[in-house]
Write a protein that holds these residues in place. Sequence first.
Motif, PDB file in Angstrom:
ATOM      1  N   ARG A   1       0.730  -1.229  -0.023  1.00  8.26           N
ATOM      2  CA  ARG A   1      -0.056   0.049  -0.056  1.00  8.26           C
ATOM      3  C   ARG A   1       0.930   1.420   0.031  1.00  8.26           C
ATOM      4  O   ARG A   1       1.840   1.324   0.933  1.00  8.26           O
ATOM      5  CB  ARG A   1      -0.900  -0.002   1.358  1.00  8.26           C
ATOM      6  N   PHE A   2       0.412   2.137  -1.100  1.00  5.39           N
ATOM      7  CA  PHE A   2       1.399   3.222  -1.120  1.00  5.39           C
ATOM      8  C   PHE A   2       0.272   4.316  -0.908  1.00  5.39           C
ATOM      9  O   PHE A   2      -0.892   4.337  -1.122  1.00  5.39           O
ATOM     10  CB  PHE A   2       2.197   3.403  -2.349  1.00  5.39           C
TER      11      PHE A   2
ATOM     12  N   THR B 168       4.602  -2.571   3.609  1.00  2.45           N
ATOM     13  CA  THR B 168       5.431  -2.127   2.468  1.00  2.45           C
ATOM     14  C   THR B 168       7.012  -1.675   3.090  1.00  2.45           C
ATOM     15  O   THR B 168       7.771  -2.198   2.129  1.00  2.45           O
ATOM     16  CB  THR B 168       4.853  -1.218   1.702  1.00  2.45           C
ATOM     17  N   ARG B 169       6.932  -1.165   3.821  1.00  2.32           N
ATOM     18  CA  ARG B 169       8.452  -0.543   4.084  1.00  2.32           C
ATOM     19  C   ARG B 169       9.299  -1.931   4.372  1.00  2.32           C
ATOM     20  O   ARG B 169      10.434  -1.871   4.016  1.00  2.32           O
ATOM     21  CB  ARG B 169       8.324   0.793   5.278  1.00  2.32           C
TER      22      ARG B 169
ATOM     23  N   TRP C  58       4.452   5.193   2.319  1.00  2.43           N
ATOM     24  CA  TRP C  58       3.879   3.608   2.323  1.00  2.43           C
ATOM     25  C   TRP C  58       3.614   3.183   3.801  1.00  2.43           C
ATOM     26  O   TRP C  58       4.023   3.872   4.701  1.00  2.43           O
ATOM     27  CB  TRP C  58       4.761   2.555   1.589  1.00  2.43           C
TER      28      TRP C  58
END
Length: 792
Positions: free
Chosen positions: A235-236, A360-361, A356
């Motif tokens: 997810r961004f 995600t990171r 993000w």
Amino acid sequence: MNLRCPDLPFLPGWSFNPNIGRTRFNVDRKFDFIGAPKDGNRALIEKVKPNMFGPLTDRYPSIYARGEVLDIPPWLVFDKQVLRFDAFFKETLQEVRGSPYQIRKVIIYFYLEDGTIQVCEPKVENSGVFQGCFLSRQRIRFPAPMDENFYDIIDLNIGKEVEFYGRCFKIIDCDKFTRTFLNRCGICVPDPITLPTDPYLDLRQKEREAIMSKKPKRSKDTRGQFLEYDKKVLRFFGYWDDQETEYGYLHKLEIHYFLSDDTIEIKETVPENSGRDSGFMFLKREKLPKTYKSLPGPGDTAPHTLLNVLGAGVHGGRYILDPLDRDLKQQYYKENDLAISSIINCYGRKIVLTDWDPFTRSYYSLKYGLDHLPPGEMPRDKSEQVKTTGVRERQLPPWNGFGSFEDSAQNCITVEPKAPVRDFKKFLKYDRIGLDSHVLRFSAKLLSKIPDNCRRKFIISYFLSDDTIGVYEVCDGGRTNFFSRAPIVIPGQPIFTSNPPLKYTPQHMFVGATIVINSYVFVLTDADDYCLRYMEINSQEYPKANLKLIMDKVRDKLRPFYKDFVAEMMPNESSVLSYEVLRNKLCAVMGEDFTEHEMITISRAFSADCTKVRFDRERIRAITLTELKRFLWDDLERLREYFLARDPERKGKLSRQECYTVLRACRLPLDKSHVEKILDVIKKDENCLYDYEDILKFMNRKVCPMADTVPINLKYNFWWASEREPEAGRLIDWCAFNKYLDLEHTFKEMPSHEETLDTLKKIEENEAKLKQNNKGEHNHAGPVETSQVLAK
């Protein structure tokens, strides 16, 4: 096929009838009995008939010499021992052009327990033939004319060819157990033989390569990717700036990248009360192409290219696909194209990724090492920009001092009278929860010029839920309400002002503090145990109860003369100091920058007081046996059964909750607090599991009998609040206090008291000499030399 004479040709009329001369046409017996009835039970043995060329001798086992066969039966000696050979045979293929035969691999199993043989063919996908069990387990005879005997262990070896029912097998290899077993039996096993090439497989491989060269693989198997990354989404956060166009605005977006199939969906985040529809889907889930020129036409995104189509209907017509697949492949966005500050093209719209989520990171940090990218900046939204020029905050009229400031401010804001708004979140956080009352109670005394008022005792309670203070006076009949519960304003502030006045906070409340309530001056002299413990637990909010900050301050003060401090305070007989001794010394050293509450924190942290046990194991057991005797309870056997039912593995250990449940289920004539006291003195292991055998011995009168005790009020005496704990901090552990200071290394660096006096004497003599030499004249060398002596 009948047997014939090898000297005569095999022609009609030239063969012999085997039935000529026979008088008995019954079926021959295949088995015979061995052993007489007097020797015991008879057993069956397979008969071996002589053939037309003469009788054949019995085949002895090849493992042992004749006459040295073991008496143990072979089904017991060679149980579950199987010899494994790899073999192949050639199968003729008359209908396949260019391949006269094919090679079929088989595995031959020889069971040592009964001499049976099994042939299996490993299954190969898309082989075109039935595979599996090629020949079921049985004893196999030699081919004619030696068909009276069976294959044995000496007939199977690498390099030999065996014939099973007309099919010839070539043995090429064996496993490690077979090779070792045959070597131990004295049979030499040759090296493995290479399997010959299969012309049929070579032909199929050539055809496959020719087909693949003309028709490349059009589909890609993505099931592995789906199983590995299912329900994993990157997810961004980003935006699309459309403010330059007419009626355009800044679109705040969430970009979801699905790792299972490399698809992307974009959702627009619409703020509340913005006048736009909420939950707007900016882009539905699909593969996003990197390059975009125009909308694709019909058939442009089809996976195949049709060259010719014949017929109108789908089912009845025919079509030809492009065998070379010359269509240009479209490139789509992948996970390696997405990162913070990157720009993606969404059908002509430039979307900038700014941040993000944590998943995600961590994903990009583990896979690509990108963990130091700062979040991007969002452009200014012109629609949310508010002109602040000329706008002033609301100015309330000055407070006249009557009532509370909040009530007066609420009446100035609205015409309709309303109660002040209460901080409900703070109330929920600091409201009473079980035994945690969130009320700080202090004992106080009144400072007054009247001596009788100075002898009055007060209790000041600070309620954390709404920052109110209640003052109660302690008298002979109990306590009376001296000041009602209300927030207290700190005195000395201007009254007629529009700003809210400052009030007492929890940080103002500590032992030794002076507070003024309605012109009455109170000094906080002590605090209850809950207040001290609560402030020590939340020491980050209460600096007077933060042991680290206090000891750092004491350490800085004691560093110059720590050696003298230790020599003066070192106890002679034991390592314990009284509270008053250490308090008087620290107050003299610290000065006014040291409060009573800080001293209490030090004494509680390094307390040397020990709690005296009121009821030990022997006394609790005597009381328990007396109570069981009073109520005529003697059912240890059933109690043992209940414990064993809870312990099916018979470990002898149960948890405290299970032991408590069993004791309460047996209806012991004991109170709940009494049962808890019993469990406190029962033996337990390092995993906090209780030994229920110890409980049974504890309640057994026959094991270490004890005298009856005088009945007492068990419900009160076994109550946890009935045992008054000693006041912590009356005695202080000097060793623990000194170890926490950690100033022992200053002994070597710091000069002694005598050395300091000698240095001061030298300085005074040097100054006297300078005065005599100068004779009253102003000279700048004196201070320089004095500073040099001080430096030395």
